[in-house]
Scaffold this active site. Structure first.
Site, short mmCIF file in Angstrom:
data_model
loop_
_atom_site.label_atom_id
_atom_site.label_comp_id
_atom_site.label_asym_id
_atom_site.label_seq_id
_atom_site.Cartn_x
_atom_site.Cartn_y
_atom_site.Cartn_z
N VAL A 7 0.69 -1.37 0.10
CA VAL A 7 -0.04 -0.11 0.01
C VAL A 7 0.88 1.09 0.14
O VAL A 7 0.37 2.21 -0.67
CB VAL A 7 -0.86 0.02 1.13
CG1 VAL A 7 -1.75 1.55 1.20
CG2 VAL A 7 -1.96 -1.37 1.19
N ASP A 8 1.89 1.21 0.68
CA ASP A 8 2.72 2.41 0.87
C ASP A 8 3.31 2.68 -0.59
O ASP A 8 3.49 3.99 -1.10
CB ASP A 8 3.94 2.00 1.63
CG ASP A 8 4.95 3.55 1.94
OD1 ASP A 8 4.30 4.39 2.18
OD2 ASP A 8 5.94 3.39 1.81
N GLY A 94 -0.67 -7.32 4.59
CA GLY A 94 -0.15 -7.63 3.59
C GLY A 94 1.14 -8.24 3.54
O GLY A 94 1.16 -9.41 4.08
N TYR A 96 3.34 -7.75 5.30
CA TYR A 96 3.88 -7.60 6.65
C TYR A 96 3.21 -9.10 7.32
O TYR A 96 3.74 -9.28 8.61
CB TYR A 96 3.68 -6.50 7.50
CG TYR A 96 4.72 -5.59 7.39
CD1 TYR A 96 5.40 -5.44 6.58
CD2 TYR A 96 4.50 -4.25 8.34
CE1 TYR A 96 6.49 -4.57 6.32
CE2 TYR A 96 5.44 -3.33 8.08
CZ TYR A 96 6.32 -3.39 7.10
OH TYR A 96 7.41 -2.60 6.96
#
Length: 138
Positions: A7-8, A94, A96
Site C-alpha cells: 500500500v505504501d 499484506g 507484513y
C-alpha cells in the site's frame, strides 16, 4: 513511509514525488512502529495522507498493541487535522503477514473504541476475499 512495496508504494506512485519529499522533510528518521503522521497527498484526491507504521508480523513484531496503536494514532492525527473522513488499508495484513482475521478485528475494535470527531471511516480490502472478511466482521 518511503514508497516501498504494498500500500505504501501504491500511495507514493499515485500521489507522486511530493509525498516522498514531505515524508523526508517531516520525518527524516521515519516514525516508530505503531505511530502515525501526516503528509501532503500530492496528486491524490485527498488533502492529506496519514502514514501509519505497522508491525511486521513476519519479522517477529507480534505485539498486537502496536497494530492497535496504528489505528488509534491515525485517528488522533486525523482529529488534529480536522479530517471528516478517513480510509484505512488493513494495516500490516499484506506483506507484513499479520493474520487477516486478527487484523480485521484489531481495526474494527480500535476504530469503534477511540473517541474521534472523524465522521466516516472506511476499511479497504486489497482483494475480494479481504473485502468479504471485513464485511462479515462489520
Amino acid at each position: 513511509m518511503r514508497g516501498g512495496g504494498g500500500v505504501d508504494g501504491a500511495i507514493h506512485r499515485a500521489g507522486g514525488p511530493a509525498i516522498l519529499r514531505d515524508c523526508v522533510a517531516r520525518f527524516p528518521n521515519g516514525l516508530p512502529t505503531g505511530d502515525a503522521g501526516w503528509t501532503t497527498a500530492g496528486a491524490l484526491p485527498a488533502q492529506w495522507v496519514i502514514h501509519a507504521v505497522g508491525p511486521n508480523f513476519t519479522a517477529g513484531q507480534r505485539d498486537r498493541s502496536l497494530l492497535v496503536s496504528c489505528y488509534r494514532r491515525s485517528l488522533e492525527v486525523a482529529d488534529a487535522l480536522g479530517a471528516a473522513s478517513l480510509a484505512f488499508p488493513l494495516i500490516s495484513a499484506g506483506v507484513y503477514g499479520w493474520p487477516k482475521r486478527d487484523a480485521v478485528a484489531a481495526a474494527i475494535e480500535t476504530i469503534r473504541s477511540v473517541e474521534s470527531a472523524v465522521e466516516e471511516v472506511r476499511l479497504v480490502g486489497f482483494d475480494r476475499a479481504t473485502f468479504e472478511l471485513i464485511a462479515r466482521a462489520l
